[in-house]
Design an enzyme around this catalytic site. Structure first.
Site, short mmCIF file in Angstrom:
data_model
loop_
_atom_site.label_atom_id
_atom_site.label_comp_id
_atom_site.label_asym_id
_atom_site.label_seq_id
_atom_site.Cartn_x
_atom_site.Cartn_y
_atom_site.Cartn_z
N LYS A 287 0.86 -1.18 0.00
CA LYS A 287 0.00 0.00 0.00
C LYS A 287 0.90 1.24 0.00
CE LYS A 287 -4.32 1.29 2.20
NZ LYS A 287 -5.38 0.84 3.08
N GLU A 372 -19.17 -6.45 10.23
CA GLU A 372 -20.17 -5.76 11.04
C GLU A 372 -21.18 -6.72 11.64
OE1 GLU A 372 -19.20 -4.85 7.97
OE2 GLU A 372 -18.23 -2.92 8.32
N ARG A 400 -25.33 -3.64 7.04
CA ARG A 400 -24.95 -5.05 6.87
C ARG A 400 -25.49 -5.93 8.01
NH1 ARG A 400 -19.86 -6.27 3.78
NH2 ARG A 400 -20.57 -5.39 1.80
C1 TPP Z 1 -18.70 -3.21 4.86
C2 TPP Z 1 -17.58 -2.21 4.95
N1 TPP Z 1 -17.05 -1.91 6.17
C3 TPP Z 1 -16.06 -1.01 6.26
C4 TPP Z 1 -15.57 -0.39 5.15
C5 TPP Z 1 -14.50 0.69 5.28
N2 TPP Z 1 -13.29 0.30 4.54
C6 TPP Z 1 -13.00 0.83 3.35
S1 TPP Z 1 -11.59 0.23 2.74
C7 TPP Z 1 -11.33 -0.74 4.08
C8 TPP Z 1 -10.11 -1.58 4.13
C9 TPP Z 1 -10.04 -2.52 2.99
O1 TPP Z 1 -8.87 -3.25 3.06
P1 TPP Z 1 -8.45 -4.17 1.86
O2 TPP Z 1 -9.62 -4.96 1.39
O3 TPP Z 1 -7.25 -4.92 2.25
O4 TPP Z 1 -8.13 -3.15 0.71
P2 TPP Z 1 -6.84 -2.19 0.57
O5 TPP Z 1 -7.26 -0.85 1.07
O6 TPP Z 1 -5.75 -2.76 1.37
O7 TPP Z 1 -6.60 -2.21 -0.89
C10 TPP Z 1 -12.34 -0.57 5.01
C11 TPP Z 1 -12.40 -1.22 6.30
C12 TPP Z 1 -16.16 -0.72 3.91
N3 TPP Z 1 -15.77 -0.13 2.78
N4 TPP Z 1 -17.15 -1.62 3.84
#
Ligand code: TPP
Length: 639
Positions: A287, A372, A400
């Protein structure tokens, strides 16, 4: 696009068909151009940066190896898909990202045929891809389907529900696991420890180095990989590689491979698309890759305001403390004084402010991952044992866990506090993230207490009240700053189901909740200048309603307007209308003013509220319309 960008190769790319005309060796330069463009652009607009910097090579390799848009690439969440957007026809509009009228910061079917499946919430991509693959087979078509999912999203249960189903249906599809070991904060994916242990093992590394040495020496990489894959499938891999988990679920596993070698990635994607059944390609990315301030930042500059490209720093924003910050301070105080209280977040430690609890009282802090549903039932379990969980979850993400709120918490009358951040319109993240429905989806649940603070002092007192009550309690508050009150120390227990009259009036009663109370107050001033004497009431509680106050209002006013930053369907105003409907009040004219029955696009919060008539002037005009009074130009000028 910018004076400082020098992106000669990217300048020649309008869509992926242009990329596919390039020699594979040119892809590295294209990736460098995309990074430059991305950093320049997000430095100006703000937005999501770190995740996109990690997917530059992935996006290029996928669009090079697959015949998009006929082949379908389905990205999870969407905040990491900026490079995909840049190379799929949206480069020229990229400077409008997340702005009112501009392109979305997430994936949107309406925006582009390359956005095969809309997203904003995590962990949807494998399910969606499997659905697309199943439909493809029904239609007798033969395009490829690829889902790209992050390791953070793999903490969500739906990923496993989907993979289980993939193993059963055996559709041809590819899942790319984009593993950067980060969610927004460091990831809490237990399985990554398992990967890391295997990857760190000397036997595995020796084995892997031999394979890659060999692969590097041969021209016919495709043949080579096929043989390697055959060997891996022969069984050695199941002992030595991280693939066992996925194989148990019916996937053929390939990896882990570097996600930043665009040439190798391309060859691998060209290869695995010939494989049948579900395939998982495990890609290791970083990242923030390629931008030092992002690589060094603890959160890899996940989401940023406009920033200085050299330092990576955004100017400090002054002003009142955020609701999130006030909540976090109050929660820590409460946890320190009440040993039964714990805080729970679903992968949003910084967003919800729970990182403060993590720092100050780590043993009372739980990050359960992007889960969630689990967060709510986990909270319910704790509540059965006399603990008081405060589940801090954004309004949009709590959607959710709707069944868990009803089935696991409310039916059992368990004392769980839902601290619902981002209630109302959130601004630039748009329709997937607006907290537009929580009052509606919570209000119908028997036994639920729901409150919304009008200012930061009320937020503190409401949190305290929620912890002191019994049964399910929700408090919802908006994104952004409070009204700037000087906070008094300590907490006050608020009388449940009681509103407060803030301004006495005689012509029209404005009943408001949450952040709309301040706007209603200003609207009353505007109305006063126009000769209309408005009463303003902060109802505080959406449930139970202050029916005594409503009766009193109905006895004195012929015009009542309710104001909320929730959908008008089923929200606070609906509750008031339902109550008045029982009362047979033929002379009462009522208007429910809130979010329309539509999806509200992205833009700044103030632009959006203004456009919907939910700023002070809009509320004043609406009150005027209800009364048949035209709001004068003087008032318009004052607003
Ligand atoms: C249901 C839900 N809960 C929380 C989020 C907030 N959120 C956005 S990105 C993220 C992290 C995602 O991590 P990853 O899948 O590893 O993607 P990366 O950012 O590392 O590419 C979170 C928790 C979301 N988008 N959807």
């Amino acid at each position: 696009m910018t004076d400082s960008s020098h992106t000669p190769l990217l300048d020649t790319i309008d869509d992926p068909s242009d990329i596919r005309k390039l020699d594979v060796a040119e892809l590295r330069q294209l990736c460098a151009d995309i990074r430059t463009f991305l950093i320049d652009s997000v430095a100006r607009t703000g937005g999501h940066l770190g995740a996109g910097l990690g997917t530059v090579e992935l996006a290029v390799a996928l669009h090079y190896a697959f015949q998009t848009p006929e082949d379908k690439i389905i990205w999870d969440v969407g905040h990491q898909a900026y490079p995909h957007k840049i190379i799929t026809g949206r480069k020229d509009r990229f400077h409008t990202i997340r702005q009112y009228g501009g392109i979305s910061g997430f994936l949107k079917r309406k925006e582009s045929p390359y956005d095969v499946f809309g997203a904003g919430h995590a962990t949807t991509s494998i399910s969606a891809a499997l659905g697309v693959a199943a439909a493809r087979d029904f239609s007798g078509e033969d395009y490829r389907v690829v889902s790209v999912i992050g390791d953070g999203a793999m903490t969500g249960g739906m990923a496993y529900e989907a993979m289980n189903n993939c193993g059963l249906l055996k559709k041809n599809m590819i899942v790319v696991l984009n593993d950067n070991n980060m969610s927004i904060a460091p990831n809490v994916w237990a399985i990554s420890n398992y990967f890391n242990e295997i990857i760190a093992s000397p036997t595995y590394n020796r084995f892997r180095a031999n394979i890659w040495d060999l692969a590097g020496k041969l021209d016919h990489l495709g043949d080579r990989l096929r043989r390697v894959a055959a060997r891996l499938e022969g069984g050695i891999k199941s002992v030595l590689t991280p693939g066992m988990l996925f194989e148990a679920l019916g996937f053929r596993y390939f990896g882990p491979i570097s996600g930043h070698n665009v040439v190798t990635l391309t060859k691998i994607f060209e290869e695995v698309q010939e494989w049948s059944g579900p395939v998982l390609v495990h890609v290791i990315t970083q990242k923030g890759k390629g931008y030092e301030p992002a690589e060094k930042d603890g959160m890899n500059l996940h989401g940023v305001s406009p920033f200085d490209k050299i330092t990576g720093k955004s100017p400090k924003s002054g002003g009142a403390q955020s609701y999130t910050g006030v909540f976090a301070d109050a929660l820590v105080e409460i946890v320190k004084s009440n040993e039964k209280v714990v805080g729970i977040t679903a992968a949003m430690s910084t967003g919800t402010g729970l990182d403060k609890l993590q720092r100050e009282v780590p043993e009372k802090y739980f990050d359960v991952g992007i889960a969630e549903q689990h967060a709510v039932t986990f909270a319910a379990g704790m509540a059965t044992e006399g603990y008081i969980p405060v589940a801090a979850i954004y309004s949009t993400f709590l959607q959710r866990a709707f069944d868990q709120v009803i089935h696991d918490v409310a039916i059992q009358d368990l004392h769980v506090v839902f601290a619902i951040d981002r209630g109302g319109l959130v601004g630039a993240d748009g329709p997937t993230h607006h907290g537009a429905y929580d009052l509606s989806y919570l209000r119908m649940i028997p036994g639920m207490v729901i409150m919304a603070p009008a200012d930061e002092q009320e937020l503190r007192d409401m949190l305290y009240t929620a912890v002191e009550l019994k049964g399910p309690v929700a408090l919802r508050y908006p994104r952004g700053s409070g009204v700037g009150l000087e906070l008094r120390g300590g907490f006050e227990m608020l009388p449940v189901g009681k509103g407060v009259t803030l301004r006495k009036g005689s012509d029209v009663a404005i009943l408001a909740v949450g952040s709309m109370v301040a706007n209603a107050g200003k609207a009353a001033e505007l109305l006063a200048n126009g000769g209309v004497n408005a009463e303003v009431i902060n109802m505080r509680f959406i449930k139970p309603l202050d029916t005594a106050l409503l009766d009193e209002v109905a006895s004195r006013f012929k015009h009542v307007i309710t104001v909320e930053d929730n959908a008008v369907l089923g929200g606070f105003g609906s509750a008031v209308a339902e109550y008045y409907a029982q009362k047979h009040l033929p002379d009462l004219r009522m208007k429910i003013h809130g979010l329309p029955d539509d999806y509200i696009e992205h833009g700044s919060q103030s632009e959006l509220y203004r456009s919907l008539g939910l700023d002070a002037l809009g509320i004043a005009r609406t009150a005027g319309e209800l009364m048949g009074v035209t709001i004068s130009a003087t008032i318009e000028n004052l607003a």
